[in-house]
Design a protein around this motif. Sequence first.
Motif, PDB file in Angstrom:
ATOM      1  N   LEU A  86      78.247   3.246  13.347  1.00  6.33           N
ATOM      2  CA  LEU A  86      77.126   3.921  12.700  1.00  6.33           C
ATOM      3  C   LEU A  86      76.564   5.001  13.621  1.00  6.33           C
ATOM      4  N   ARG A  87      75.957   5.998  13.014  1.00  2.00           N
ATOM      5  CA  ARG A  87      75.242   7.009  13.781  1.00  2.00           C
ATOM      6  C   ARG A  87      73.755   6.634  13.803  1.00  2.00           C
ATOM      7  N   PHE A  88      73.129   6.817  14.957  1.00  2.00           N
ATOM      8  CA  PHE A  88      71.716   6.482  15.114  1.00  2.00           C
ATOM      9  C   PHE A  88      70.916   7.725  15.470  1.00  2.00           C
ATOM     10  N   VAL A  89      69.695   7.764  14.950  1.00  3.48           N
ATOM     11  CA  VAL A  89      68.752   8.826  15.269  1.00  3.48           C
ATOM     12  C   VAL A  89      67.543   8.180  15.926  1.00  3.48           C
ATOM     13  N   THR A  90      67.140   8.702  17.077  1.00  3.89           N
ATOM     14  CA  THR A  90      65.934   8.219  17.741  1.00  3.89           C
ATOM     15  C   THR A  90      64.914   9.343  17.821  1.00  3.89           C
ATOM     16  N   ASN A  91      63.816   9.115  18.507  1.00  2.18           N
ATOM     17  CA  ASN A  91      62.677  10.019  18.392  1.00  2.18           C
ATOM     18  C   ASN A  91      62.003  10.291  19.731  1.00  2.18           C
ATOM     19  N   GLY A 132      65.891  13.099  17.591  1.00  2.00           N
ATOM     20  CA  GLY A 132      66.161  13.837  16.370  1.00  2.00           C
ATOM     21  C   GLY A 132      64.932  14.114  15.537  1.00  2.00           C
ATOM     22  N   TYR A 133      63.791  13.570  15.937  1.00  2.23           N
ATOM     23  CA  TYR A 133      62.544  13.803  15.210  1.00  2.23           C
ATOM     24  C   TYR A 133      61.381  13.334  16.070  1.00  2.23           C
ATOM     25  N   ILE A 134      60.170  13.533  15.574  1.00  2.00           N
ATOM     26  CA  ILE A 134      58.944  13.130  16.249  1.00  2.00           C
ATOM     27  C   ILE A 134      58.337  11.978  15.457  1.00  2.00           C
ATOM     28  N   LYS A 135      58.060  10.860  16.126  1.00  2.00           N
ATOM     29  CA  LYS A 135      57.469   9.698  15.439  1.00  2.00           C
ATOM     30  C   LYS A 135      56.050   9.489  15.954  1.00  2.00           C
ATOM     31  N   GLY A 163      61.658  22.531  16.250  1.00  2.00           N
ATOM     32  CA  GLY A 163      62.275  22.408  14.942  1.00  2.00           C
ATOM     33  C   GLY A 163      62.417  20.985  14.454  1.00  2.00           C
ATOM     34  N   LEU A 164      61.967  20.006  15.261  1.00  2.00           N
ATOM     35  CA  LEU A 164      62.094  18.606  14.855  1.00  2.00           C
ATOM     36  C   LEU A 164      61.096  18.263  13.749  1.00  2.00           C
ATOM     37  N   PRO A 165      61.520  17.469  12.757  1.00  2.00           N
ATOM     38  CA  PRO A 165      60.571  16.997  11.748  1.00  2.00           C
ATOM     39  C   PRO A 165      59.680  15.900  12.316  1.00  2.00           C
ATOM     40  N   ILE A 166      58.624  15.570  11.584  1.00  2.00           N
ATOM     41  CA  ILE A 166      57.683  14.520  11.973  1.00  2.00           C
ATOM     42  C   ILE A 166      57.767  13.383  10.958  1.00  2.00           C
ATOM     43  N   TYR A 299      68.761  13.668   4.306  1.00  2.00           N
ATOM     44  CA  TYR A 299      69.267  14.656   5.266  1.00  2.00           C
ATOM     45  C   TYR A 299      68.332  15.854   5.348  1.00  2.00           C
ATOM     46  N   ARG A 300      67.901  16.354   4.211  1.00  2.00           N
ATOM     47  CA  ARG A 300      67.011  17.525   4.205  1.00  2.00           C
ATOM     48  C   ARG A 300      65.700  17.213   4.911  1.00  2.00           C
ATOM     49  N   ALA A 301      65.194  15.995   4.750  1.00  2.00           N
ATOM     50  CA  ALA A 301      63.936  15.620   5.402  1.00  2.00           C
ATOM     51  C   ALA A 301      64.089  15.527   6.908  1.00  2.00           C
ATOM     52  N   MET A 302      65.230  15.033   7.364  1.00  2.00           N
ATOM     53  CA  MET A 302      65.410  14.716   8.784  1.00  2.00           C
ATOM     54  C   MET A 302      66.092  15.835   9.570  1.00  2.00           C
ATOM     55  N   ARG A 303      66.545  16.882   8.923  1.00  2.00           N
ATOM     56  CA  ARG A 303      67.293  17.906   9.640  1.00  2.00           C
ATOM     57  C   ARG A 303      66.379  18.728  10.542  1.00  2.00           C
ATOM     58  N   ILE A 304      66.972  19.319  11.562  1.00  2.00           N
ATOM     59  CA  ILE A 304      66.249  20.207  12.469  1.00  2.00           C
ATOM     60  C   ILE A 304      66.141  21.579  11.824  1.00  2.00           C
TER      61      ILE A 304
END
Length: 306
Positions: A86-91, A132-135, A163-166, A299-304
């Motif tokens: 699996l691919r993982f995204v962290t923050n 990959g994003y800001i939490k 460019g990171l989403p929140i 994908y659209r929500a989480m993309r840079i």
Amino acid sequence: MLQTVTGLIHEKEAGTILVHEHVLVGFVEDGKLTPEDYDRDEVVASILPLLMQLKEAGCSTFVDCAPEYLGRDPYVLKELSAKSGLRFVTNTGFYKAPYLPPFVYQATERELSDLWTREAQNGIGDSGVFPGYIKIALNDGTSINETQQKILRAAIRTSFETGLPIQCHTIGGDTALHAGEIMREAGYDRERFIWVHAQTGKDLTVHQRLADEGMWISIDSILPGTYDKHVELLQQLRNHGVSSEQILLSQDTGWYTVGEEKGGNLRPYHHLLTDFLTYAAQQGLDLDWLQQCVTRNAYRAMRIRS
């Protein structure tokens, strides 16, 4: 593109995405949680079987939502990625009281943003992993307190610079509206902001208004025993004119709890994909749209953003 713990990927590689889940969480106050408080090998051994079930159910990408000081561990995620496929995204980012380290209360908005921007640009410590994003989180209630407003504004600044989403833990529509006002004042594009736990908002005209402004409406806690109420909620959101393009689905489940024997009660990750989507379709929701919520929308929500 989407930033994972093993590199950038395109939408096709991201596949089916669970946007809000947890591997490891430690509810230790004042930011005192450290890797010495748990056994990484035990965490991996405990969680891996659940991830293999999830992969078999068709998931490709897992967004881990524990921020620093609450269980973020890039080394655990890298190992789980290698062993599960699996691919993982962290923050990057921080949570809320009482889980904030003391320095956060004295730090300025710019100082917090600089910390998170450095991680986005240089990686998390020496792990080689990039967020990959800001939490972040907002305090529960009708208005956002001073500390969490500072954290929100720091996240906005970081998002502008990287460019990171929140993704933002936001309980209730009033809090979401207050956050929206702060974003408008900052000239911030709400398409970069995910309202996590949007199912807690009771006035669905708030969801419709914020979705129209571009905000992502993330419905999570979709767990066995809750399917009927979540189907009803999704039907009501559609009836209230909330754009189908702005809705996300996830479970907010797992996880290995620090301090509990063998991580406590570990809950599976696969039920949304194996059970809920089919059940919701049987109740009249469009299956193609439901799948879109965990693929294209996610994908659209989480993309840079550039």
